[in-house]
Motif scaffolding. Structure first.
Motif, PDB file in Angstrom:
ATOM      1  N   THR A 145      45.609  42.303  26.374  1.00  0.00           N
ATOM      2  CA  THR A 145      44.136  41.144  26.645  1.00  0.00           C
ATOM      3  C   THR A 145      43.546  42.420  27.480  1.00  0.00           C
ATOM      4  O   THR A 145      43.965  43.357  27.262  1.00  0.00           O
ATOM      5  CB  THR A 145      44.871  40.742  27.893  1.00  0.00           C
ATOM      6  OG1 THR A 145      45.481  41.988  28.863  1.00  0.00           O
ATOM      7  CG2 THR A 145      46.464  39.907  27.021  1.00  0.00           C
ATOM      8  N   ALA A 146      42.165  42.234  28.208  1.00  0.00           N
ATOM      9  CA  ALA A 146      41.656  43.054  29.014  1.00  0.00           C
ATOM     10  C   ALA A 146      42.278  43.401  30.027  1.00  0.00           C
ATOM     11  O   ALA A 146      41.329  44.776  30.341  1.00  0.00           O
ATOM     12  CB  ALA A 146      40.213  42.107  29.403  1.00  0.00           C
ATOM     13  N   GLY A 147      43.524  43.366  30.037  1.00  0.00           N
ATOM     14  CA  GLY A 147      43.808  43.841  31.466  1.00  0.00           C
ATOM     15  C   GLY A 147      45.133  45.074  31.220  1.00  0.00           C
ATOM     16  O   GLY A 147      44.934  45.549  29.976  1.00  0.00           O
ATOM     17  N   VAL A 148      45.392  45.445  32.677  1.00  0.00           N
ATOM     18  CA  VAL A 148      45.971  46.872  32.698  1.00  0.00           C
ATOM     19  C   VAL A 148      47.030  47.200  32.036  1.00  0.00           C
ATOM     20  O   VAL A 148      47.262  48.512  31.298  1.00  0.00           O
ATOM     21  CB  VAL A 148      46.459  47.066  34.045  1.00  0.00           C
ATOM     22  CG1 VAL A 148      47.061  48.097  34.422  1.00  0.00           C
ATOM     23  CG2 VAL A 148      45.262  46.643  34.537  1.00  0.00           C
ATOM     24  N   GLU A 149      47.835  46.155  31.422  1.00  0.00           N
ATOM     25  CA  GLU A 149      48.768  46.235  30.776  1.00  0.00           C
ATOM     26  C   GLU A 149      48.746  46.576  29.028  1.00  0.00           C
ATOM     27  O   GLU A 149      49.524  46.790  28.327  1.00  0.00           O
ATOM     28  CB  GLU A 149      49.345  44.268  30.989  1.00  0.00           C
ATOM     29  CG  GLU A 149      48.778  43.412  29.881  1.00  0.00           C
ATOM     30  CD  GLU A 149      47.812  42.586  30.805  1.00  0.00           C
ATOM     31  OE1 GLU A 149      46.986  42.359  30.138  1.00  0.00           O
ATOM     32  OE2 GLU A 149      47.911  43.481  32.212  1.00  0.00           O
ATOM     33  N   SER A 150      47.760  45.986  28.781  1.00  0.00           N
ATOM     34  CA  SER A 150      46.774  46.757  27.125  1.00  0.00           C
ATOM     35  C   SER A 150      45.815  47.212  27.823  1.00  0.00           C
ATOM     36  O   SER A 150      46.358  48.344  25.666  1.00  0.00           O
ATOM     37  CB  SER A 150      46.168  44.754  26.847  1.00  0.00           C
ATOM     38  OG  SER A 150      47.119  43.656  26.711  1.00  0.00           O
ATOM     39  N   THR A 151      44.793  47.545  27.801  1.00  0.00           N
ATOM     40  CA  THR A 151      44.035  48.425  27.960  1.00  0.00           C
ATOM     41  C   THR A 151      43.667  49.626  29.273  1.00  0.00           C
ATOM     42  O   THR A 151      42.864  50.687  29.020  1.00  0.00           O
ATOM     43  CB  THR A 151      42.588  47.746  28.230  1.00  0.00           C
ATOM     44  OG1 THR A 151      42.556  47.019  29.433  1.00  0.00           O
ATOM     45  CG2 THR A 151      42.610  47.140  26.946  1.00  0.00           C
ATOM     46  N   GLY A 152      44.493  49.556  30.256  1.00  0.00           N
ATOM     47  CA  GLY A 152      44.755  50.295  32.066  1.00  0.00           C
ATOM     48  C   GLY A 152      43.754  49.889  32.250  1.00  0.00           C
ATOM     49  O   GLY A 152      43.469  50.564  33.649  1.00  0.00           O
ATOM     50  N   LYS A 153      42.956  49.304  32.006  1.00  0.00           N
ATOM     51  CA  LYS A 153      41.010  49.018  33.060  1.00  0.00           C
ATOM     52  C   LYS A 153      42.243  47.399  34.299  1.00  0.00           C
ATOM     53  O   LYS A 153      41.986  47.002  33.594  1.00  0.00           O
ATOM     54  CB  LYS A 153      40.415  48.297  31.822  1.00  0.00           C
ATOM     55  CG  LYS A 153      40.173  49.159  31.523  1.00  0.00           C
ATOM     56  CD  LYS A 153      38.542  49.381  30.713  1.00  0.00           C
ATOM     57  CE  LYS A 153      38.173  50.245  29.707  1.00  0.00           C
ATOM     58  NZ  LYS A 153      39.076  50.696  28.779  1.00  0.00           N
ATOM     59  N   LYS A 154      41.359  47.526  35.245  1.00  0.00           N
ATOM     60  CA  LYS A 154      41.243  46.877  36.000  1.00  0.00           C
ATOM     61  C   LYS A 154      39.896  45.405  35.821  1.00  0.00           C
ATOM     62  O   LYS A 154      38.954  46.191  35.121  1.00  0.00           O
ATOM     63  CB  LYS A 154      41.688  46.566  37.803  1.00  0.00           C
ATOM     64  CG  LYS A 154      42.720  47.968  37.720  1.00  0.00           C
ATOM     65  CD  LYS A 154      43.200  47.927  38.932  1.00  0.00           C
ATOM     66  CE  LYS A 154      44.378  48.881  39.068  1.00  0.00           C
ATOM     67  NZ  LYS A 154      44.623  49.677  40.404  1.00  0.00           N
ATOM     68  N   PRO A 155      39.955  44.724  36.442  1.00  0.00           N
ATOM     69  CA  PRO A 155      38.384  43.406  36.341  1.00  0.00           C
ATOM     70  C   PRO A 155      37.421  44.711  37.231  1.00  0.00           C
ATOM     71  O   PRO A 155      35.966  44.406  37.030  1.00  0.00           O
ATOM     72  CB  PRO A 155      39.344  42.514  36.929  1.00  0.00           C
ATOM     73  CG  PRO A 155      40.627  42.396  36.871  1.00  0.00           C
ATOM     74  CD  PRO A 155      41.398  44.054  36.895  1.00  0.00           C
ATOM     75  N   SER A 156      37.989  45.465  38.326  1.00  0.00           N
ATOM     76  CA  SER A 156      37.065  46.244  38.509  1.00  0.00           C
ATOM     77  C   SER A 156      36.013  47.588  37.859  1.00  0.00           C
ATOM     78  O   SER A 156      35.269  47.990  38.241  1.00  0.00           O
ATOM     79  CB  SER A 156      37.293  46.678  40.215  1.00  0.00           C
ATOM     80  OG  SER A 156      38.680  47.510  39.854  1.00  0.00           O
ATOM     81  N   HIS A 157      36.890  47.408  36.386  1.00  0.00           N
ATOM     82  CA  HIS A 157      36.335  48.621  35.462  1.00  0.00           C
ATOM     83  C   HIS A 157      35.235  48.011  35.473  1.00  0.00           C
ATOM     84  O   HIS A 157      35.021  47.079  34.521  1.00  0.00           O
ATOM     85  CB  HIS A 157      37.678  48.965  35.192  1.00  0.00           C
ATOM     86  CG  HIS A 157      37.388  50.364  33.847  1.00  0.00           C
ATOM     87  ND1 HIS A 157      36.196  51.002  33.402  1.00  0.00           N
ATOM     88  CD2 HIS A 157      37.951  51.386  34.570  1.00  0.00           C
ATOM     89  CE1 HIS A 157      36.265  51.918  32.274  1.00  0.00           C
ATOM     90  NE2 HIS A 157      36.983  52.110  33.756  1.00  0.00           N
ATOM     91  N   PRO A 158      34.377  49.404  35.289  1.00  0.00           N
ATOM     92  CA  PRO A 158      32.893  48.812  34.730  1.00  0.00           C
ATOM     93  C   PRO A 158      32.939  48.340  33.106  1.00  0.00           C
ATOM     94  O   PRO A 158      32.183  47.978  32.660  1.00  0.00           O
ATOM     95  CB  PRO A 158      31.951  50.193  34.256  1.00  0.00           C
ATOM     96  CG  PRO A 158      33.293  50.669  35.329  1.00  0.00           C
ATOM     97  CD  PRO A 158      33.886  50.520  36.075  1.00  0.00           C
ATOM     98  N   GLU A 159      34.071  49.194  32.105  1.00  0.00           N
ATOM     99  CA  GLU A 159      34.233  48.751  30.949  1.00  0.00           C
ATOM    100  C   GLU A 159      35.587  47.541  30.698  1.00  0.00           C
ATOM    101  O   GLU A 159      35.639  47.251  29.643  1.00  0.00           O
ATOM    102  CB  GLU A 159      34.200  50.091  29.836  1.00  0.00           C
ATOM    103  CG  GLU A 159      32.976  50.775  30.239  1.00  0.00           C
ATOM    104  CD  GLU A 159      33.222  52.129  29.391  1.00  0.00           C
ATOM    105  OE1 GLU A 159      35.099  51.826  28.601  1.00  0.00           O
ATOM    106  OE2 GLU A 159      32.399  53.239  29.367  1.00  0.00           O
TER     107      GLU A 159
END
Length: 238
Positions: A145-159
């Motif tokens: 997914t696009a979330g922290v569990e897969s990419t380490g990024k939160k929805p607030s992250h620009p990427e």
């Protein structure tokens, strides 16, 4: 004076003969001419029936054509053999020889295109387009997914949700691959999944492994790990 018993017996015999004769009459004898006129089919009605049946046949043929698999071809790679290609697609060598009119199995050349009977392989490309397969892989599938569990990024992250190729990840389209095996931008057909596009990479995605993008975390977890899945990389999609 007539004997009453004999009279009754004679009357019974007459009734039996009369009823028997009536029972043997054909059924149509009880139809009037007006009844038969109502059941007759006029020439105009026959024309209507024939037109209806012709229309139904055309619709049936159209449905069959729409469900037929799209034609696909395989572009021979250096070192390929008919035996290897037949195993990759799960079809007999004899089928490849017959469909492509090959008399000498050793005459294959790199770049040569072989017709693959898609109805036997189950490869069904979208939009009725003809596809040329340049590579067949046996892959292990996972999901992310696009979330922290897969990419380490939160929805607030620009990427957040942005793939390596710069596009926004989309379920049903985006996959992460090892670009040294499947180049970025390639379109692939995944057996049991469908057509996807190589738009992303991942630190754990090496070799022939493929990560399918999904919106829902639980759905991605439930997908699990699927091994030994056939993947067909299409020509001219980079």
């Amino acid at each position: 004076m007539c004997n009453p018993s004999i009279f009754r017996l004679a009357l019974c015999l007459i009734l039996i003969v009369t009823l028997g004769a009536a029972a043997e009459r054909p059924a149509y004898a009880y139809h009037t001419s007006s009844d038969l006129a109502e059941t007759a089919v006029t020439s105009q009605e026959w024309d209507a029936i024939l037109q209806r049946d012709a229309g139904a046949e055309t619709q049936t043929e159209g449905s069959v054509l729409q469900t037929q698999s799209s034609p696909v071809s395989y572009k021979v790679r250096s070192g390929d053999t008919l035996y290897r290609i037949s195993r990759s697609f799960g079809i007999p060598v004899e089928t490849l020889l017959t469909v492509n009119g090959i008399n000498d199995p050793g005459s294959l050349q790199a770049g040569q295109q072989l017709q693959i009977p898609s109805e036997q392989t189950g490869i069904d490309l979208p939009g009725g387009q003809e596809g040329i397969i340049r590579q067949v892989l046996t892959s292990t599938l996972t999901a992310y997914t696009a979330g922290v569990e897969s990419t380490g990024k939160k929805p607030s992250h620009p990427e957040y949700g942005i793939t390596y190729s710069g596009s926004k990840a989309e379920e049903g389209r985006t996959i992460a691959v090892d670009p040294s095996v499947i180049p970025m931008g390639s379109t692939v057909f995944i057996d049991g999944i469908g057509v996807r596009k190589a738009e992303d990479i991942g630190s754990a995605i090496r070799g022939t492994r493929i990560d399918l993008f999904m919106d829902d975390v639980e759905q991605a977890r439930d997908f699990g790990v699927k091994k030994n899945v056939k993947v067909y990389v299409l020509e001219g999609t980079v």
